[in-house]
Motif scaffolding. Structure first.
Motif, short mmCIF file in Angstrom:
data_model
loop_
_atom_site.label_atom_id
_atom_site.label_comp_id
_atom_site.label_asym_id
_atom_site.label_seq_id
_atom_site.Cartn_x
_atom_site.Cartn_y
_atom_site.Cartn_z
N PHE A 103 0.65 -1.36 -0.03
CA PHE A 103 0.10 -0.62 -0.05
C PHE A 103 0.70 0.87 0.43
CE2 PHE A 103 -1.93 -2.94 1.54
CZ PHE A 103 -3.98 -3.15 1.25
N PRO A 104 0.92 1.84 -1.17
CA PRO A 104 1.75 3.18 -0.83
C PRO A 104 1.10 3.77 0.37
CG PRO A 104 -0.33 4.02 -2.81
CD PRO A 104 -0.52 2.29 -2.28
N ILE A 105 2.22 5.03 1.08
CA ILE A 105 1.60 5.96 2.20
C ILE A 105 0.31 6.52 1.84
CG2 ILE A 105 3.62 6.77 1.96
CD1 ILE A 105 2.14 5.57 5.32
N GLU A 106 0.81 6.95 0.68
CA GLU A 106 -0.21 7.98 0.89
C GLU A 106 -2.10 8.10 0.87
OE1 GLU A 106 3.41 8.94 -1.93
OE2 GLU A 106 2.27 7.30 -1.35
N SER A 107 -2.07 7.23 -0.08
CA SER A 107 -4.05 6.47 0.88
C SER A 107 -4.30 6.09 1.74
CB SER A 107 -4.16 5.87 -1.01
OG SER A 107 -3.28 4.94 -1.43
N ILE A 108 -3.58 5.93 2.78
CA ILE A 108 -3.61 4.64 4.28
C ILE A 108 -4.32 5.78 4.84
CG2 ILE A 108 -2.80 3.68 6.21
CD1 ILE A 108 -0.33 2.39 3.77
N CYS A 109 -5.09 5.24 5.75
CA CYS A 109 -5.51 5.90 6.31
C CYS A 109 -5.93 5.83 7.98
CB CYS A 109 -8.20 5.72 6.52
SG CYS A 109 -8.11 6.30 4.77
N ALA A 110 -5.30 4.37 8.20
CA ALA A 110 -4.82 4.16 9.70
C ALA A 110 -3.87 2.60 9.43
CB ALA A 110 -6.23 3.73 10.65
N ILE A 111 -3.35 2.36 10.39
CA ILE A 111 -2.41 0.95 10.52
C ILE A 111 -3.02 0.27 12.49
CG2 ILE A 111 -1.36 1.22 8.41
CD1 ILE A 111 1.32 1.30 11.08
N GLY A 112 -3.21 -0.95 12.05
CA GLY A 112 -3.03 -1.63 13.87
C GLY A 112 -2.64 -3.63 13.66
N GLU A 113 -1.81 -3.37 15.37
CA GLU A 113 -1.52 -4.85 15.39
C GLU A 113 -2.89 -5.56 16.05
OE1 GLU A 113 1.27 -6.21 14.15
OE2 GLU A 113 1.27 -4.57 12.82
N VAL A 114 -2.79 -6.52 16.17
CA VAL A 114 -3.92 -7.77 16.68
C VAL A 114 -2.92 -8.73 17.18
CG1 VAL A 114 -5.71 -9.11 16.27
CG2 VAL A 114 -5.82 -6.98 14.84
N LYS A 115 -2.94 -8.87 18.66
CA LYS A 115 -2.33 -9.21 19.50
C LYS A 115 -3.44 -10.35 20.27
CE LYS A 115 0.74 -8.29 17.93
NZ LYS A 115 2.70 -8.78 16.68
N SER A 116 -2.61 -11.36 21.33
CA SER A 116 -3.33 -12.09 22.44
C SER A 116 -3.48 -11.39 23.24
CB SER A 116 -3.11 -13.32 21.98
OG SER A 116 -3.37 -14.13 20.50
N LYS A 117 -2.14 -12.09 24.50
CA LYS A 117 -2.02 -11.36 25.21
C LYS A 117 -0.36 -11.28 25.72
CE LYS A 117 -5.05 -15.15 28.05
NZ LYS A 117 -5.45 -16.24 29.23
N LEU A 118 -0.48 -10.25 26.17
CA LEU A 118 1.05 -9.83 25.85
C LEU A 118 1.87 -9.24 27.39
CD1 LEU A 118 0.07 -6.71 23.25
CD2 LEU A 118 1.34 -8.71 22.74
N SER A 119 2.88 -9.81 27.49
CA SER A 119 3.59 -9.48 28.41
C SER A 119 4.01 -8.52 27.85
CB SER A 119 4.94 -10.18 28.82
OG SER A 119 5.09 -10.80 27.49
N LYS A 120 4.86 -7.95 29.12
CA LYS A 120 5.33 -6.35 29.13
C LYS A 120 6.13 -6.32 27.70
CE LYS A 120 5.69 -3.94 32.75
NZ LYS A 120 6.00 -3.11 33.78
N SER A 121 7.11 -7.20 27.85
CA SER A 121 8.23 -7.38 26.85
C SER A 121 8.01 -7.73 25.75
CB SER A 121 9.52 -8.47 26.88
OG SER A 121 9.02 -9.62 27.07
N ASP A 122 7.14 -8.18 25.82
CA ASP A 122 6.16 -8.52 23.85
C ASP A 122 4.72 -7.21 23.34
OD1 ASP A 122 6.79 -11.15 23.79
OD2 ASP A 122 4.70 -12.07 24.34
#
Length: 291
Positions: A103-122
């Motif tokens: 995806f060209p950066i110019e037309s992106i409206c948002a980005i996201g990450e999906v995770k499970s349970k996160l330790s502090k380091s993760d």
């Protein structure tokens, strides 16, 4: 004042999403005999699809959601983003034979990450990855044409609407998250305002916009006047972090999330992704002109 139709539909959607993310996904992919998740890749894809379905309820219908990589005309490529929200009307289909989407950066409206349970380091790894991908917001060619925005003066690194918003959704923060507002500065890599030239430095404006923990609450910012806002900085001022946990209103963090995600993607400045800037030099060739 609220509209009971919308609110009841939203609560229904939240309940389905929350239960599916926490329980159904685990029931499908958990092996009781081995006491672990099997097919981790499919497990992650399933949860990402749940997030996509949830997002579609409240973001504008003219936007689309996918997964893939960010690219820029300055030859940058991001790590893979779990969620990319983009405007399909101005986004070319840059796709390889393996169906990887770029995806060209110019037309992106948002980005996201999906995770499970996160330790502090993760958690630290996740937010720094997100910030580095968000930093590509500034990797534009000179004076890009504005398609949708609050001004026509090109990109402004201090304009909150010109930076790509970022968010993280997880099931649970598996550490003492009540200390998170006080510890977040130490979890991000050094701020480049410190005059360091390190490539790992994370400027404050590249920090997350929203972090939603389904079980714990929402993590964003406290602006002047005490209002929760989804922007790490406004008019050059760094907003302090704030964590909001559910109380008797068990949906409070989801309500914040849906409201602010709509605001973030709707307000994002969109630029023209000029194909000439992305391809190699246009020159050479044998020319034959009309007499």
């Amino acid at each position: 004042m609220a509209n009971y139709i919308y609110d009841n539909l939203l609560i229904e959607k939240i309940d389905i999403f929350s239960n599916s993310f926490k329980n159904t996904s685990r029931e499908i992919f958990y092996d009781d005999k081995l006491n672990r998740i099997y097919h981790n890749g499919e497990y992650g894809v399933y949860r990402e699809s749940l997030v996509v379905d949830f997002l579609k309820f409240f973001i504008p219908s003219n936007l689309e959601i996918s997964t893939g990589f960010i690219i820029t005309s300055l030859n940058d490529v991001s790590t893979q983003c779990d969620i990319v929200i983009f405007d399909p009307n101005i986004t070319p289909l840059y796709q390889g034979y393996g169906k990887q989407r770029f995806f060209p950066i110019e037309s992106i409206c948002a980005i996201g990450e999906v995770k499970s349970k996160l330790s502090k380091s993760d958690f630290k790894l996740a937010i720094n990855k997100l910030a580095k991908n968000k930093s590509l917001s500034e990797r534009l060619s000179d004076n890009p044409s504005v398609i949708k925005g609050r001004n026509n003066n090109g990109f402004n690194r201090d304009q909150i609407y010109d930076l790509v918003p970022s968010f993280l959704i997880c099931q649970k923060l598996d550490f003492d998250f009540k200390k998170l507002p006080h510890e977040i500065d130490d979890l991000y890599d050094s701020d480049s305002d410190s005059d360091s030239d390190s490539d790992s430095d994370i400027d404050y404006r590249y920090r997350h916009n929203i972090i939603l923990s389904i079980e714990d609450g929402i993590f964003s910012y406290n602006a002047l006047g005490g209002k929760l806002v989804p922007y790490p900085h406004i008019r050059g001022n760094k907003n302090k972090s704030r964590f909001v946990m559910p109380d008797d209103n068990k949906y409070v963090h989801f309500r914040y999330f849906t409201s602010y995600m709509y605001t973030l993607v709707s307000s994002k400045t969109l630029f023209y992704p000029d194909p000439c800037e992305y391809m190699g030099e246009i020159g050479g060739g044998i020319k034959i002109d009309q007499n």
